[in-house]
Design a protein around this motif. Structure first.
Motif, PDB file in Angstrom:
ATOM      1  N   PRO A 165       0.893  -1.242  -0.091  1.00 56.17           N
ATOM      2  CA  PRO A 165      -0.074   0.157  -0.056  1.00 56.17           C
ATOM      3  C   PRO A 165       0.689   1.100  -0.056  1.00 56.17           C
ATOM      4  CG  PRO A 165      -1.023  -1.522   1.282  1.00 56.17           C
ATOM      5  CD  PRO A 165       0.195  -2.167   1.093  1.00 56.17           C
ATOM      6  N   SER A 166       2.157   1.350   0.584  1.00 59.11           N
ATOM      7  CA  SER A 166       2.959   2.447   0.714  1.00 59.11           C
ATOM      8  C   SER A 166       3.386   2.636  -0.647  1.00 59.11           C
ATOM      9  CB  SER A 166       3.896   2.397   1.488  1.00 59.11           C
ATOM     10  OG  SER A 166       4.790   0.823   1.542  1.00 59.11           O
ATOM     11  N   ASP A 167       3.682   1.743  -1.510  1.00 60.31           N
ATOM     12  CA  ASP A 167       4.051   1.982  -2.928  1.00 60.31           C
ATOM     13  C   ASP A 167       3.007   2.899  -3.536  1.00 60.31           C
ATOM     14  OD1 ASP A 167       6.484   0.507  -2.756  1.00 60.31           O
ATOM     15  OD2 ASP A 167       5.191  -1.161  -3.091  1.00 60.31           O
ATOM     16  N   ILE A 168       1.672   2.533  -3.437  1.00 61.33           N
ATOM     17  CA  ILE A 168       0.712   3.216  -4.032  1.00 61.33           C
ATOM     18  C   ILE A 168       0.404   4.538  -3.649  1.00 61.33           C
ATOM     19  CG2 ILE A 168      -1.481   3.268  -4.900  1.00 61.33           C
ATOM     20  CD1 ILE A 168       0.093   0.689  -5.753  1.00 61.33           C
ATOM     21  N   ALA A 169       0.569   4.939  -2.224  1.00 66.45           N
ATOM     22  CA  ALA A 169       0.513   5.912  -1.571  1.00 66.45           C
ATOM     23  C   ALA A 169       1.549   7.092  -1.936  1.00 66.45           C
ATOM     24  CB  ALA A 169       0.637   5.968   0.064  1.00 66.45           C
ATOM     25  N   GLU A 170       2.921   6.590  -2.496  1.00 66.96           N
ATOM     26  CA  GLU A 170       3.792   7.474  -3.020  1.00 66.96           C
ATOM     27  C   GLU A 170       3.302   8.058  -4.351  1.00 66.96           C
ATOM     28  OE1 GLU A 170       6.829   8.333  -1.815  1.00 66.96           O
ATOM     29  OE2 GLU A 170       7.292   6.863  -0.286  1.00 66.96           O
ATOM     30  N   THR A 171       2.850   7.299  -5.256  1.00 65.45           N
ATOM     31  CA  THR A 171       2.110   7.912  -6.373  1.00 65.45           C
ATOM     32  C   THR A 171       1.082   8.825  -6.116  1.00 65.45           C
ATOM     33  OG1 THR A 171       2.599   5.835  -7.742  1.00 65.45           O
ATOM     34  CG2 THR A 171       1.137   7.380  -8.567  1.00 65.45           C
ATOM     35  N   VAL A 172      -0.006   8.536  -5.060  1.00 68.65           N
ATOM     36  CA  VAL A 172      -1.087   9.337  -4.840  1.00 68.65           C
ATOM     37  C   VAL A 172      -0.420  10.714  -4.456  1.00 68.65           C
ATOM     38  CG1 VAL A 172      -2.950   9.738  -3.447  1.00 68.65           C
ATOM     39  CG2 VAL A 172      -2.664   7.344  -4.441  1.00 68.65           C
ATOM     40  N   ALA A 173       0.290  10.518  -3.532  1.00 66.06           N
ATOM     41  CA  ALA A 173       1.025  11.824  -2.805  1.00 66.06           C
ATOM     42  C   ALA A 173       1.466  12.918  -3.937  1.00 66.06           C
ATOM     43  CB  ALA A 173       2.009  11.519  -1.786  1.00 66.06           C
ATOM     44  N   PHE A 174       2.201  12.343  -5.071  1.00 67.39           N
ATOM     45  CA  PHE A 174       2.813  13.022  -6.073  1.00 67.39           C
ATOM     46  C   PHE A 174       1.617  13.498  -6.917  1.00 67.39           C
ATOM     47  CE2 PHE A 174       4.078  12.764 -10.638  1.00 67.39           C
ATOM     48  CZ  PHE A 174       4.967  13.931 -10.598  1.00 67.39           C
ATOM     49  N   LEU A 175       0.735  12.925  -7.162  1.00 71.04           N
ATOM     50  CA  LEU A 175      -0.568  13.440  -7.843  1.00 71.04           C
ATOM     51  C   LEU A 175      -1.266  14.578  -7.222  1.00 71.04           C
ATOM     52  CD1 LEU A 175      -2.039  10.328  -9.579  1.00 71.04           C
ATOM     53  CD2 LEU A 175      -0.561  12.068 -10.621  1.00 71.04           C
ATOM     54  N   ALA A 176      -0.991  14.504  -5.861  1.00 70.77           N
ATOM     55  CA  ALA A 176      -1.981  15.378  -4.991  1.00 70.77           C
ATOM     56  C   ALA A 176      -1.253  16.646  -4.907  1.00 70.77           C
ATOM     57  CB  ALA A 176      -2.288  14.713  -3.386  1.00 70.77           C
ATOM     58  N   GLY A 177       0.043  16.612  -4.949  1.00 72.80           N
ATOM     59  CA  GLY A 177       0.792  17.932  -4.474  1.00 72.80           C
ATOM     60  C   GLY A 177       1.591  18.557  -5.746  1.00 72.80           C
ATOM     61  N   PRO A 178       2.816  17.890  -5.965  1.00 70.14           N
ATOM     62  CA  PRO A 178       3.593  18.594  -6.936  1.00 70.14           C
ATOM     63  C   PRO A 178       3.360  18.383  -8.441  1.00 70.14           C
ATOM     64  CG  PRO A 178       4.652  16.592  -5.932  1.00 70.14           C
ATOM     65  CD  PRO A 178       3.413  16.780  -5.208  1.00 70.14           C
ATOM     66  N   ALA A 179       2.632  17.092  -8.765  1.00 71.11           N
ATOM     67  CA  ALA A 179       2.204  16.945 -10.173  1.00 71.11           C
ATOM     68  C   ALA A 179       1.405  17.907 -10.784  1.00 71.11           C
ATOM     69  CB  ALA A 179       1.944  15.343 -10.290  1.00 71.11           C
ATOM     70  N   ARG A 180       1.463  19.021 -10.818  1.00 70.75           N
ATOM     71  CA  ARG A 180       0.560  20.052 -11.389  1.00 70.75           C
ATOM     72  C   ARG A 180       0.397  19.961 -13.201  1.00 70.75           C
ATOM     73  NH1 ARG A 180      -3.147  20.309  -8.657  1.00 70.75           N
ATOM     74  NH2 ARG A 180      -3.911  21.733  -9.825  1.00 70.75           N
ATOM     75  N   TRP A 181       1.449  19.198 -13.510  1.00 68.75           N
ATOM     76  CA  TRP A 181       1.423  19.162 -15.191  1.00 68.75           C
ATOM     77  C   TRP A 181       1.047  17.699 -15.625  1.00 68.75           C
ATOM     78  CZ3 TRP A 181       0.718  22.582 -18.425  1.00 68.75           C
ATOM     79  CH2 TRP A 181       1.178  22.488 -19.740  1.00 68.75           C
ATOM     80  N   VAL A 182       0.554  16.959 -14.527  1.00 67.66           N
ATOM     81  CA  VAL A 182       0.254  15.552 -15.023  1.00 67.66           C
ATOM     82  C   VAL A 182      -1.313  15.613 -14.622  1.00 67.66           C
ATOM     83  CG1 VAL A 182       0.119  13.128 -14.250  1.00 67.66           C
ATOM     84  CG2 VAL A 182       2.162  14.389 -13.971  1.00 67.66           C
ATOM     85  N   ASN A 183      -2.199  15.471 -15.808  1.00 65.07           N
ATOM     86  CA  ASN A 183      -3.563  15.751 -15.745  1.00 65.07           C
ATOM     87  C   ASN A 183      -4.068  14.789 -17.136  1.00 65.07           C
ATOM     88  OD1 ASN A 183      -6.029  16.903 -15.057  1.00 65.07           O
ATOM     89  ND2 ASN A 183      -5.770  18.370 -16.633  1.00 65.07           N
ATOM     90  N   GLY A 184      -5.404  14.106 -16.596  1.00 66.97           N
ATOM     91  CA  GLY A 184      -6.117  13.333 -17.665  1.00 66.97           C
ATOM     92  C   GLY A 184      -5.214  11.997 -17.834  1.00 66.97           C
ATOM     93  N   GLN A 185      -4.766  11.676 -16.978  1.00 67.14           N
ATOM     94  CA  GLN A 185      -3.499  10.464 -17.028  1.00 67.14           C
ATOM     95  C   GLN A 185      -4.003   9.221 -16.220  1.00 67.14           C
ATOM     96  OE1 GLN A 185      -1.253  10.464 -19.675  1.00 67.14           O
ATOM     97  NE2 GLN A 185      -2.177  12.802 -19.886  1.00 67.14           N
ATOM     98  N   ILE A 186      -3.762   8.072 -16.757  1.00 60.47           N
ATOM     99  CA  ILE A 186      -4.000   6.547 -16.118  1.00 60.47           C
ATOM    100  C   ILE A 186      -2.416   6.243 -15.494  1.00 60.47           C
ATOM    101  CG2 ILE A 186      -4.617   4.283 -16.101  1.00 60.47           C
ATOM    102  CD1 ILE A 186      -6.456   5.385 -18.163  1.00 60.47           C
ATOM    103  N   ILE A 187      -2.109   6.289 -14.229  1.00 59.73           N
ATOM    104  CA  ILE A 187      -0.736   6.065 -13.926  1.00 59.73           C
ATOM    105  C   ILE A 187      -0.684   4.476 -13.425  1.00 59.73           C
ATOM    106  CG2 ILE A 187       1.075   6.726 -12.428  1.00 59.73           C
ATOM    107  CD1 ILE A 187       0.069   9.031 -14.427  1.00 59.73           C
ATOM    108  N   PHE A 188      -0.139   3.816 -14.088  1.00 59.05           N
ATOM    109  CA  PHE A 188       0.224   2.380 -13.816  1.00 59.05           C
ATOM    110  C   PHE A 188       1.113   1.952 -12.780  1.00 59.05           C
ATOM    111  CE2 PHE A 188      -2.221   2.277 -17.736  1.00 59.05           C
ATOM    112  CZ  PHE A 188      -3.381   1.616 -17.468  1.00 59.05           C
ATOM    113  N   THR A 189       0.592   1.710 -11.731  1.00 57.57           N
ATOM    114  CA  THR A 189       1.724   1.798 -10.496  1.00 57.57           C
ATOM    115  C   THR A 189       1.968   0.112 -10.083  1.00 57.57           C
ATOM    116  OG1 THR A 189       1.172   4.007  -9.762  1.00 57.57           O
ATOM    117  CG2 THR A 189       2.158   2.612  -8.042  1.00 57.57           C
ATOM    118  N   ASN A 190       2.622  -0.316 -10.777  1.00 57.05           N
ATOM    119  CA  ASN A 190       2.401  -1.637 -10.893  1.00 57.05           C
ATOM    120  C   ASN A 190       3.832  -2.543 -11.089  1.00 57.05           C
ATOM    121  OD1 ASN A 190       3.355  -1.782 -13.462  1.00 57.05           O
ATOM    122  ND2 ASN A 190       1.160  -1.854 -14.105  1.00 57.05           N
TER     123      ASN A 190
END
Length: 243
Positions: free
Chosen positions: A214-239
């Motif tokens: 779960p912590s692996d997935i949380a890292e991606t979520v935290a990125f999208l929640a905060g600094p990733a302002r240029w990532v939009n309308g994407q499907i991020i495969f965290t696998n």
């Protein structure tokens, strides 16, 4: 009221949701931990977070019930002053071959995963403040197409499409909308009903030769929640590289 960035985590009391809550608390967010049925579990998590100096509340409600979700957003706004990030990890999975799936189970999966995501996304789009983020959840099985995942994958394919369209509908709002699609991740939802051989096989299917945590997935979520302002309308495969 708070000056912190505020996150509403649907399904936030267990599995990936709990890991997301803990990660965002580490990053100085205020959090609203959603629960559908287990209020005690959510309240216990909130008590732990508050005792450690975090700002957190628990909020209940059926994600597919529009009135209950409106009330949940109202509670968060009244307590924290607004909401910046909405993360919808809430979902259910029932595995069955398409030919043997009970249609009541099919309807339940679609109600929670599709209608629930639609309701939450709709009201997140109306409530999230400028500079905010909406993060939905799919699955890497929309690409791997494992047998017995038919109804679940159908629901998550709908989530992916909904997310991509909402990102474009929010043009000019400065709100990003993305979907995280985890691979095999060691959560109760994933592990339920699987024997050791199946779990080992799925872990070995990943080039990194392990299940995600779960912590692996949380890292991606935290990125999208905060600094990733240029990532939009994407499907991020965290696998971990699952093909």
């Amino acid at each position: 009221m708070t000056n912190k960035r505020v996150a509403f985590i649907l399904g936030g009391s267990g599995g990936i949701g709990k890991a997301v809550v803990e990660k965002l608390i580490e990053q100085d967010y205020a959090v609203a931990v959603h629960y559908a049925g287990n209020k005690t579990k959510a309240d216990t998590l909130v008590e732990t977070l508050v005792a450690s100096g975090g700002k957190a509340i628990s909020v209940g409600g059926d994600v597919a019930d529009e009135n209950q979700m409106i009330s949940a957003f109202d509670v968060i706004e009244a307590h924290f002053g607004g909401v910046d990030v909405v993360i919808n990890t809430a979902g259910i999975m029932k595995l069955s071959l398409i030919t043997s799936l009970d249609m009541e189970d099919f309807d339940l999966i679609q109600r929670t995963n599709v209608r629930g995501t639609f309701v939450v996304s709709k009201h997140a789009a109306l409530r999230v403040r400028k500079g905010g983020a909406i993060i939905n959840f799919s699955t890497s099985v929309t690409r791997t197409n494992f047998p017995a995942y038919g109804a679940y994958v159908a629901s998550k394919a709908a989530v992916e499409s909904l997310t991509l369209i909402l990102a474009r509908e929010l043009r000019g709002k400065d709100i990003t909308v993305n979907t995280v699609a985890p691979g095999p991740t060691a959560t109760p939802l994933f592990l339920s009903g699987k024997d050791d051989k199946t779990i080992e096989s799925l872990a070995n299917a990943v080039p990194l030769e392990r299940l995600g945590q779960p912590s692996d997935i949380a890292e991606t979520v935290a990125f999208l929640a905060g600094p990733a302002r240029w990532v939009n309308g994407q499907i991020i495969f965290t696998n971990g590289g699952l093909a």
